[in-house]
Write a protein that holds these residues in place. Structure first.
Motif, PDB file in Angstrom:
ATOM      1  N   SER A   6       1.022  -1.344  -0.193  1.00  0.00           N
ATOM      2  CA  SER A   6      -0.012   0.037  -0.177  1.00  0.00           C
ATOM      3  C   SER A   6       1.132   1.137  -0.152  1.00  0.00           C
ATOM      4  O   SER A   6       1.755   1.004   0.274  1.00  0.00           O
ATOM      5  CB  SER A   6      -0.830  -0.178   1.153  1.00  0.00           C
ATOM      6  OG  SER A   6      -1.637  -1.475   1.172  1.00  0.00           O
ATOM      7  N   GLN A   7       0.442   2.070  -0.622  1.00  0.00           N
ATOM      8  CA  GLN A   7       1.046   3.821  -0.437  1.00  0.00           C
ATOM      9  C   GLN A   7      -0.031   5.026   0.188  1.00  0.00           C
ATOM     10  O   GLN A   7      -1.610   4.833  -0.370  1.00  0.00           O
ATOM     11  CB  GLN A   7       1.475   4.050  -1.398  1.00  0.00           C
ATOM     12  CG  GLN A   7       2.814   5.146  -1.554  1.00  0.00           C
ATOM     13  CD  GLN A   7       3.445   5.203  -2.690  1.00  0.00           C
ATOM     14  OE1 GLN A   7       4.180   6.420  -3.340  1.00  0.00           O
ATOM     15  NE2 GLN A   7       4.558   4.525  -3.131  1.00  0.00           N
ATOM     16  N   THR A   8       0.162   5.599   0.754  1.00  0.00           N
ATOM     17  CA  THR A   8      -0.679   6.345   0.881  1.00  0.00           C
ATOM     18  C   THR A   8      -0.267   8.155   0.039  1.00  0.00           C
ATOM     19  O   THR A   8       0.532   8.352   1.023  1.00  0.00           O
ATOM     20  CB  THR A   8      -1.269   6.849   2.527  1.00  0.00           C
ATOM     21  OG1 THR A   8      -1.786   5.436   2.700  1.00  0.00           O
ATOM     22  CG2 THR A   8      -2.672   8.186   2.573  1.00  0.00           C
ATOM     23  N   HIS A   9      -1.590   9.228  -0.681  1.00  0.00           N
ATOM     24  CA  HIS A   9      -1.728  10.702  -0.870  1.00  0.00           C
ATOM     25  C   HIS A   9      -1.921  10.796   0.171  1.00  0.00           C
ATOM     26  O   HIS A   9      -2.942  10.857  -0.006  1.00  0.00           O
ATOM     27  CB  HIS A   9      -0.857  10.752  -1.765  1.00  0.00           C
ATOM     28  CG  HIS A   9      -0.941  12.112  -2.710  1.00  0.00           C
ATOM     29  ND1 HIS A   9      -1.611  12.568  -2.213  1.00  0.00           N
ATOM     30  CD2 HIS A   9       0.249  12.863  -3.190  1.00  0.00           C
ATOM     31  CE1 HIS A   9      -1.298  13.914  -2.856  1.00  0.00           C
ATOM     32  NE2 HIS A   9      -0.298  13.543  -3.230  1.00  0.00           N
ATOM     33  N   THR A  13      -5.634   6.672  -1.223  1.00  0.00           N
ATOM     34  CA  THR A  13      -4.514   5.643  -0.794  1.00  0.00           C
ATOM     35  C   THR A  13      -4.599   3.935  -2.136  1.00  0.00           C
ATOM     36  O   THR A  13      -6.074   4.244  -2.034  1.00  0.00           O
ATOM     37  CB  THR A  13      -5.374   4.551   0.687  1.00  0.00           C
ATOM     38  OG1 THR A  13      -4.934   6.303   1.641  1.00  0.00           O
ATOM     39  CG2 THR A  13      -4.460   3.525   1.131  1.00  0.00           C
ATOM     40  N   SER A  15      -3.952  -0.166  -2.911  1.00  0.00           N
ATOM     41  CA  SER A  15      -3.492  -1.208  -2.883  1.00  0.00           C
ATOM     42  C   SER A  15      -3.496  -2.004  -3.631  1.00  0.00           C
ATOM     43  O   SER A  15      -3.851  -1.760  -4.609  1.00  0.00           O
ATOM     44  CB  SER A  15      -4.507  -1.525  -1.043  1.00  0.00           C
ATOM     45  OG  SER A  15      -3.657  -0.640   0.057  1.00  0.00           O
ATOM     46  N   GLN A  33      -9.082   4.672  -2.166  1.00  0.00           N
ATOM     47  CA  GLN A  33      -9.299   4.665  -1.611  1.00  0.00           C
ATOM     48  C   GLN A  33      -9.249   7.193  -1.744  1.00  0.00           C
ATOM     49  O   GLN A  33      -8.504   7.304  -1.476  1.00  0.00           O
ATOM     50  CB  GLN A  33      -9.695   5.200  -0.348  1.00  0.00           C
ATOM     51  CG  GLN A  33     -10.834   5.990   1.182  1.00  0.00           C
ATOM     52  CD  GLN A  33     -10.759   5.951   2.201  1.00  0.00           C
ATOM     53  OE1 GLN A  33      -9.979   4.810   3.069  1.00  0.00           O
ATOM     54  NE2 GLN A  33     -12.046   6.505   3.139  1.00  0.00           N
TER      55      GLN A  33
END
Length: 331
Positions: A6-9, A13, A15, A33
């Motif tokens: 996963s990676q979030t900005h 987000t 995955s 999301q």
């Protein structure tokens, strides 16, 4: 064993979930999301979000054997993948706010056959100019400024945010391979100072002529307004031949006698707009919404109107010669 990366900005987000089905086959699923974000500017605040993005996969020592349709029921997919180009274009229709979702988990993308133990998948999420939208601005100008000034200010700030805060790609993930994460970039003081100076020039300009405001803002009227919100603007009589304004929101705009010949307004929202006398020949209006607009005396000869919504539109003395009308909706 199922693996998730996963990676979030602040805006999204992402995955990727891989589940082995056999020694040489895996199932690939997506989690995503979308959110809105805030940016403080001088004494004000800017709220913004995404109206679209492009998810692209690069496979090494692997290939898709089957694509799932599940994502089409979860997200507004404008373009679907092929084996040679596994990418999905996500795009909201023009005039709808921004992508904001609860966490969508385990959306199946398809099955993948691997040809060695060294297989890998890289996913990137990229954002184009047309994919970023301002939703609200507080404290930077009075609310009674002309719609043309407001539209230019919103667009200038949106492109500023894309350039200074949104890396390209926005997100990059790797499965079965080392992955790196990047910090969200931030604008410099010099960039912010330049933007504030431009905002002041636009706010205090002595007329609301659209093309003159574009010049002050250093915006290219042909290329910088795809996906823009130009609702209620006055563009009467302008020469905008050949512009790329796909997915633009021109609801209720004054477009009388405008020249949009050869222009691309695919997926645009023109409901309630006045296009009386407009020159629109050979333009692309595929899937464009003309509901309750006026096209009286307009020249649409040779235009692509496939899938366009022309319900309750005023078509009095409209030239529709040689138009492509497959799937167009009339009264």
């Amino acid at each position: 064993m199922t693996e998730t990366v996963s990676q979030t900005h602040p805006l999204v987000t992402l995955s990727l979930i891989t589940t082995p089905l056999s020694e040489q086959e895996i199932n690939l699923a997506l989690g995503i999301q979308f959110s809105s974000a805030d940016f403080s500017l001088a004494q004000g605040n800017v709220k913004f979000g995404l109206t679209g993005s492009t998810l692209q996969l690069q496979l090494q020592e692997a290939r898709f054997t089957e694509f799932s349709e599940q994502i089409n029921h979860q997200l507004p997919i404008e373009k679907s993948p092929t084996v040679d180009a596994p990418s999905w274009k996500i795009a909201l229709p023009a005039g709808i706010d921004i992508l904001k979702t609860n966490a969508l988990e385990n959306i199946e993308l398809g099955k993948i056959a691997t040809s060695s133990e060294n297989w890998s998948i890289e996913a990137t999420l990229t954002v184009e100019k047309s994919d970023l939208q301002i939703t609200e601005i507080e404290g930077l100008w009075r609310h009674d400024i002309h719609p043309n000034q407001q539209a230019i200010l919103h667009r200038k700030i949106a492109l500023f945010l894309r350039e200074t805060q949104l890396s390209s790609p926005l997100i990059s993930l790797k499965v079965n391979s080392p992955s790196t994460s990047e910090n969200t970039p931030q604008p410099s003081e010099k960039q912010i100072s330049s933007l504030l100076k431009t905002i002041e020039q636009i706010k205090t300009f002595n007329n609301d002529h659209f093309l003159e405001l574009c010049e002050i803002a250093a915006l290219n009227p042909k290329l910088d307004f795809a996906g823009a919100n130009l609702r209620g603007t006055t563009l009467r009589g302008l020469d905008l031949n050949g512009v790329n304004w796909s997915r633009v929101n021109l609801r209720g705009a004054d477009l009388t006698d405008i020249d949009l010949s050869e222009a691309n307004l695919q997926g645009a929202k023109l409901s309630g707009a006045d296009l009386s006398g407009a020159y629109l020949s050979n333009a692309n209006f595929k899937n464009t919404d003309f509901h309750r607009s006026s096209l009286a005396l307009a020249n649409l000869s040779g235009a692509n109107l496939q899938g366009a919504n022309l319900q309750e539109a005023n078509l009095s003395q409209t030239n529709l010669n040689h138009c492509q009308l497959e799937g167009a909706k009339f009264d």
